[in-house]
Design an enzyme around this catalytic site. Structure first.
Site, short mmCIF file in Angstrom:
data_model
loop_
_atom_site.label_atom_id
_atom_site.label_comp_id
_atom_site.label_asym_id
_atom_site.label_seq_id
_atom_site.Cartn_x
_atom_site.Cartn_y
_atom_site.Cartn_z
N HIS A 73 2.74 3.41 -8.94
CA HIS A 73 2.64 1.98 -9.22
C HIS A 73 3.89 1.49 -9.94
O HIS A 73 4.37 0.38 -9.70
CB HIS A 73 1.39 1.68 -10.05
CG HIS A 73 0.11 2.01 -9.33
ND1 HIS A 73 -0.10 1.66 -8.01
CD2 HIS A 73 -1.00 2.68 -9.73
CE1 HIS A 73 -1.30 2.09 -7.64
NE2 HIS A 73 -1.87 2.72 -8.65
N LEU A 94 12.01 -20.36 -4.80
CA LEU A 94 11.07 -19.39 -4.21
C LEU A 94 9.79 -19.41 -5.04
O LEU A 94 9.86 -19.42 -6.27
CB LEU A 94 11.70 -17.98 -4.25
CG LEU A 94 10.78 -16.79 -3.97
CD1 LEU A 94 10.33 -16.79 -2.50
CD2 LEU A 94 11.48 -15.46 -4.27
N ARG A 101 -0.05 7.63 -2.52
CA ARG A 101 0.44 8.70 -1.65
C ARG A 101 1.90 9.04 -1.95
O ARG A 101 2.30 10.20 -1.97
CB ARG A 101 0.28 8.30 -0.17
CG ARG A 101 -1.09 8.60 0.38
CD ARG A 101 -1.36 7.84 1.65
NE ARG A 101 -1.68 6.43 1.38
CZ ARG A 101 -1.81 5.51 2.31
NH1 ARG A 101 -1.63 5.83 3.58
NH2 ARG A 101 -2.11 4.28 1.98
N TRP A 102 2.68 8.02 -2.24
CA TRP A 102 4.10 8.23 -2.57
C TRP A 102 4.20 9.15 -3.78
O TRP A 102 5.00 10.09 -3.80
CB TRP A 102 4.75 6.88 -2.88
CG TRP A 102 6.21 6.93 -3.21
CD1 TRP A 102 7.25 6.80 -2.34
CD2 TRP A 102 6.79 7.11 -4.53
NE1 TRP A 102 8.45 6.90 -3.03
CE2 TRP A 102 8.19 7.09 -4.36
CE3 TRP A 102 6.26 7.29 -5.80
CZ2 TRP A 102 9.08 7.23 -5.44
CZ3 TRP A 102 7.13 7.45 -6.88
CH2 TRP A 102 8.52 7.41 -6.68
N ASP A 147 0.82 -1.21 0.00
CA ASP A 147 0.00 0.00 0.00
C ASP A 147 0.86 1.27 0.00
O ASP A 147 2.00 1.25 0.48
CB ASP A 147 -0.91 -0.02 1.24
CG ASP A 147 -2.09 0.92 1.10
OD1 ASP A 147 -2.32 1.43 -0.01
OD2 ASP A 147 -2.78 1.14 2.11
C1 FPP Z 1 -1.89 0.18 -3.33
O1 FPP Z 1 -1.44 1.51 -3.34
C2 FPP Z 1 -1.30 -0.58 -4.41
C3 FPP Z 1 -1.98 -1.19 -5.44
C4 FPP Z 1 -3.46 -1.16 -5.56
C5 FPP Z 1 -1.30 -1.89 -6.53
C6 FPP Z 1 -0.04 -2.63 -6.21
C7 FPP Z 1 0.69 -2.82 -7.46
C8 FPP Z 1 2.03 -2.71 -7.62
C9 FPP Z 1 2.99 -2.53 -6.53
C10 FPP Z 1 2.62 -2.74 -9.00
C11 FPP Z 1 2.86 -3.96 -9.70
C12 FPP Z 1 2.78 -5.27 -8.99
C13 FPP Z 1 3.48 -6.34 -9.40
C14 FPP Z 1 3.26 -7.66 -8.74
C15 FPP Z 1 4.43 -6.24 -10.48
P1 FPP Z 1 -2.52 2.65 -3.46
O2 FPP Z 1 -2.62 3.06 -4.88
O3 FPP Z 1 -3.80 2.22 -2.82
O4 FPP Z 1 -1.83 3.79 -2.61
P2 FPP Z 1 -2.57 4.90 -1.75
O5 FPP Z 1 -3.33 4.19 -0.67
O6 FPP Z 1 -1.43 5.70 -1.21
O7 FPP Z 1 -3.44 5.66 -2.68
#
Ligand code: FPP
Length: 239
Positions: A36, A130, A23-24, A19
């Site tokens: 992402h 793994l 925000r990042w 998560d």
């Molecule tokens: C949550 O951050 C993250 C996601 C919904 C997507 C996770 C996906 C990745 C890390 C990229 C690709 C994955 C792989 C396996 C290659 P958010 O967008 O909810 O962040 P926020 O809460 O700060 O808005």
């Protein structure tokens, strides 16, 4: 199932709720999709770390059944990122003996992504250092409901009554059947909840929440989480 204290200082299976990408990005004045993309770099890094550290299973919550309600452009960017990751990382996975598996309802994904995922699973099926389990279109409740339905179908086909449906029958039909339950679930970016992730499998998992945004999560953070895990006493419901 182990019943006494922490039988191993190192978790065999670590699962991540990745998560904080949005925000990042916002904190840097960037679009959410940049978050992402940076998050996908962190995925590469945690996979490398996990393999080096001897962790046997890694599960990553990449896209939830609820994530479809995000803006269409963000959903499309995430799907593209996943597709590119699955195809692009294939040589590295094979070279490093890493098996890729997918959990979640694939039927809801595009035909091309379904095909890419199946192909990656097939090509890496022999790898055994793994297992990287990617949760896509995944929801714990959805997975349990689909498993219960499949288990009941099996029971009725065998001529048994619905009372034969027990926890083992459901577990055998989960997407994760054959993968041991997670020992440790780590969530980044401050929120302290499971958000429909591994609801069945995480029954006895240790939980660690860190404020770090997923794109900032690094080897030092991972090592610190493992140290915290090693200090936990696991009782699995016993005294
Ligand atoms: C949550 O951050 C993250 C996601 C919904 C997507 C996770 C996906 C990745 C890390 C990229 C690709 C994955 C792989 C396996 C290659 P958010 O967008 O909810 O962040 P926020 O809460 O700060 O808005």
């Amino acid at each position: 199932m182990p019943v006494s204290e922490n039988d191993s200082a190192l978790p065999a299976h670590v699962a991540f709720i990745m998560d904080g990408n949005g925000r990042w990005a916002k904190e840097r004045g960037l679009p959410r999709t940049s978050g992402h993309q940076a998050g996908a770099e962190t995925v590469r890094q945690v996979v490398t770390f996990a393999r080096k550290r001897g962790i046997r299973y890694l599960t990553l919550y990449a896209f939830s059944t609820e994530n479809w309600s995000r803006p269409a452009a963000e959903v499309a960017a995430l799907m593209k990122l996943l597709s590119r990751f699955v195809k692009g990382e294939m040589p590295t996975m094979l070279k490093n003996d890493i098996r890729m598996r997918v959990i979640g309802d694939r039927a809801g994904l595009s035909k091309s992504l379904q095909h890419e995922l199946a192909s990656a699973e097939e090509k890496t099926a022999h790898c055994a250092s793994l297992d990287v389990v990617i949760a896509i279109n995944y929801g714990g409740r959805d997975e349990i409901a689909r498993a219960a339905s499949a288990a009941m179908r099996h029971i009725l086909l065998e001529g048994k009554t619905p009372e034969a449906l027990d926890a083992n029958a459901i577990a055998a039909h989960l997407d994760s059947a054959g993968i041991p339950d997670p020992d440790l679930i780590i969530r980044t970016a401050g929120e302290k909840r499971l958000s429909n992730f591994l609801l069945w499998q995480g029954a006895y998992a240790e939980l660690i929440f860190t404020d770090r945004r997923w794109p900032d999560f690094d080897d030092t953070d991972f090592e610190a989480a493992l140290a915290e895990y090693a200090g936990r006493v696991r009782k699995f419901g016993t005294v």
